[in-house]
Write a protein that holds these residues in place. Sequence first.
Motif, short mmCIF file in Angstrom:
data_model
loop_
_atom_site.label_atom_id
_atom_site.label_comp_id
_atom_site.label_asym_id
_atom_site.label_seq_id
_atom_site.Cartn_x
_atom_site.Cartn_y
_atom_site.Cartn_z
N CYS A 1 -1.83 17.23 15.03
CA CYS A 1 -1.02 18.37 15.49
C CYS A 1 -1.47 18.59 17.09
O CYS A 1 -2.29 18.18 17.17
CB CYS A 1 -3.11 19.51 14.99
N GLY A 2 -0.29 19.05 17.26
CA GLY A 2 -0.07 18.53 18.48
C GLY A 2 -0.21 17.53 19.51
O GLY A 2 0.40 16.33 18.85
N ALA A 3 0.36 17.36 20.92
CA ALA A 3 1.21 16.56 21.40
C ALA A 3 0.55 15.04 21.17
O ALA A 3 0.45 14.18 21.79
CB ALA A 3 1.50 16.56 22.58
N ASP A 4 -1.03 15.44 21.46
CA ASP A 4 -2.14 14.21 21.41
C ASP A 4 -2.06 13.54 20.10
O ASP A 4 -2.82 11.61 20.24
CB ASP A 4 -3.34 14.29 22.43
N ALA A 5 -2.19 14.09 19.20
CA ALA A 5 -1.47 13.51 18.00
C ALA A 5 -0.82 12.90 17.17
O ALA A 5 -0.47 12.41 16.73
CB ALA A 5 -2.17 14.98 17.26
N GLY A 6 0.03 13.39 17.99
CA GLY A 6 1.12 12.70 18.23
C GLY A 6 2.07 13.44 16.77
O GLY A 6 3.02 13.05 16.08
N GLN A 7 2.23 14.35 17.36
CA GLN A 7 2.45 15.80 16.60
C GLN A 7 4.85 15.60 17.17
O GLN A 7 4.36 16.23 17.97
CB GLN A 7 2.18 17.05 16.14
N THR A 8 5.71 15.21 15.92
CA THR A 8 6.48 15.47 16.74
C THR A 8 7.49 16.78 16.26
O THR A 8 9.08 16.84 16.87
CB THR A 8 7.65 14.22 16.63
N VAL A 9 7.32 17.23 14.75
CA VAL A 9 7.73 17.90 14.24
C VAL A 9 7.02 19.27 14.19
O VAL A 9 5.67 19.57 13.24
CB VAL A 9 8.27 17.85 13.33
N PHE A 10 7.12 20.35 14.88
CA PHE A 10 6.10 21.33 14.96
C PHE A 10 6.45 23.00 14.13
O PHE A 10 6.73 23.79 14.01
CB PHE A 10 6.27 22.30 15.92
N HIS A 11 6.30 21.92 12.09
CA HIS A 11 6.31 22.96 11.30
C HIS A 11 5.09 22.12 10.47
O HIS A 11 5.08 20.71 10.19
CB HIS A 11 7.48 23.49 10.68
N LEU A 12 4.34 23.15 10.53
CA LEU A 12 3.19 22.09 9.91
C LEU A 12 3.08 21.30 8.40
O LEU A 12 3.88 22.30 7.76
CB LEU A 12 2.79 23.40 9.03
N HIS A 13 2.52 20.25 8.86
CA HIS A 13 3.37 18.93 7.73
C HIS A 13 2.12 17.86 7.54
O HIS A 13 1.37 18.21 8.61
CB HIS A 13 4.23 18.67 7.47
N PHE A 14 1.92 18.19 6.04
CA PHE A 14 0.96 16.57 5.58
C PHE A 14 0.78 15.60 5.17
O PHE A 14 2.65 15.32 4.35
CB PHE A 14 -0.20 17.58 4.18
N HIS A 15 1.30 14.77 6.08
CA HIS A 15 1.22 13.37 5.37
C HIS A 15 0.82 12.49 4.30
O HIS A 15 -0.72 12.22 4.65
CB HIS A 15 1.65 11.95 6.63
N LEU A 16 1.38 12.25 3.13
CA LEU A 16 0.49 11.87 1.87
C LEU A 16 1.07 10.77 2.19
O LEU A 16 1.97 9.87 1.84
CB LEU A 16 0.85 12.53 0.35
N LEU A 17 -0.05 9.20 1.84
CA LEU A 17 -0.08 7.48 2.83
C LEU A 17 -0.16 6.87 1.68
O LEU A 17 -1.50 6.88 1.08
CB LEU A 17 0.19 7.19 3.65
N GLY A 18 0.09 6.31 1.17
CA GLY A 18 -0.42 5.39 0.11
C GLY A 18 0.16 3.98 -1.07
O GLY A 18 1.46 4.18 -0.31
N GLY A 19 -0.07 3.61 -1.86
CA GLY A 19 1.12 2.50 -2.12
C GLY A 19 0.71 1.06 -1.85
O GLY A 19 0.79 0.01 -1.44
N LYS A 20 -0.72 0.68 -0.74
CA LYS A 20 -0.76 0.02 -0.64
C LYS A 20 -2.45 -0.07 0.86
O LYS A 20 -2.47 0.78 0.63
CB LYS A 20 0.39 -0.89 1.12
N PRO A 21 -3.03 -1.10 1.43
CA PRO A 21 -4.49 -1.02 2.14
C PRO A 21 -3.80 -0.12 3.23
O PRO A 21 -2.89 -0.99 3.91
CB PRO A 21 -5.17 -2.58 1.69
N LEU A 22 -4.75 0.47 3.77
CA LEU A 22 -3.88 1.37 4.98
C LEU A 22 -4.46 1.06 6.21
O LEU A 22 -4.21 1.47 7.34
CB LEU A 22 -4.33 2.97 4.83
N GLY A 23 -6.25 0.07 6.03
CA GLY A 23 -7.15 0.21 7.44
C GLY A 23 -7.48 1.10 8.21
O GLY A 23 -7.30 2.20 7.62
N VAL A 24 -7.61 0.55 9.14
CA VAL A 24 -8.45 2.33 10.31
C VAL A 24 -7.55 2.45 10.04
O VAL A 24 -6.17 3.04 10.72
CB VAL A 24 -9.02 1.41 10.87
N MET A 25 -7.60 4.00 10.82
CA MET A 25 -6.86 5.61 10.87
C MET A 25 -6.76 5.15 12.69
O MET A 25 -5.41 5.90 12.72
CB MET A 25 -7.79 6.41 10.81
#
Length: 114
Positions: A87-111
């Motif tokens: 959400c927003g520039a500091d978080a790295g949002q690049t497309v300004f239409h609300l979206h949720f990334h679903l990530l998986g399929g490997k150990p994801l490490g620290v956030m």
Amino acid sequence: MSDCLFCKIVSGEIPSKKVYEDDCCYAFEDIAPVAPVHILFVPKKHIASAAGINSENSEVVSKIYEAIAKVAKEKKLDGGWRVVSNCGADAGQTVFHLHFHLLGGKPLGVMCDD
Ligand code: 5GP
Ligand code: ZN
């Protein structure tokens, strides 16, 4: 929003690899995946970011989370998965239409690394 990339993906004007769709939500594969499973979930109605969620439109968020849980099960992400919404520039949002990334399929490490 006529100049919004994800609105154009939802309408089909820009092609995408669809994973899931219902009356209020659309999900498609991220074009630059950072994990073996990387799917974007968006509301069909334009909301610019999580900062635009309010009592009038928040129902779509629970619907999207239901869809995410369903797709995570279908993709057999039994070891765990992560949902991210920048959400927003500091978080790295690049497309300004609300979206949720679903990530998986490997150990994801620290956030965050710093
Ligand atoms: P953000 O950085 O805003 O949280 O995430 C935007 C995401 O959209 C990025 O992961 C990026 O790879 C993805 N993306 C950008 N353009 C396109 C596109 O045209 N098609 C698809 N499928 N994903 C895109
Ligand atoms: Zn949009």
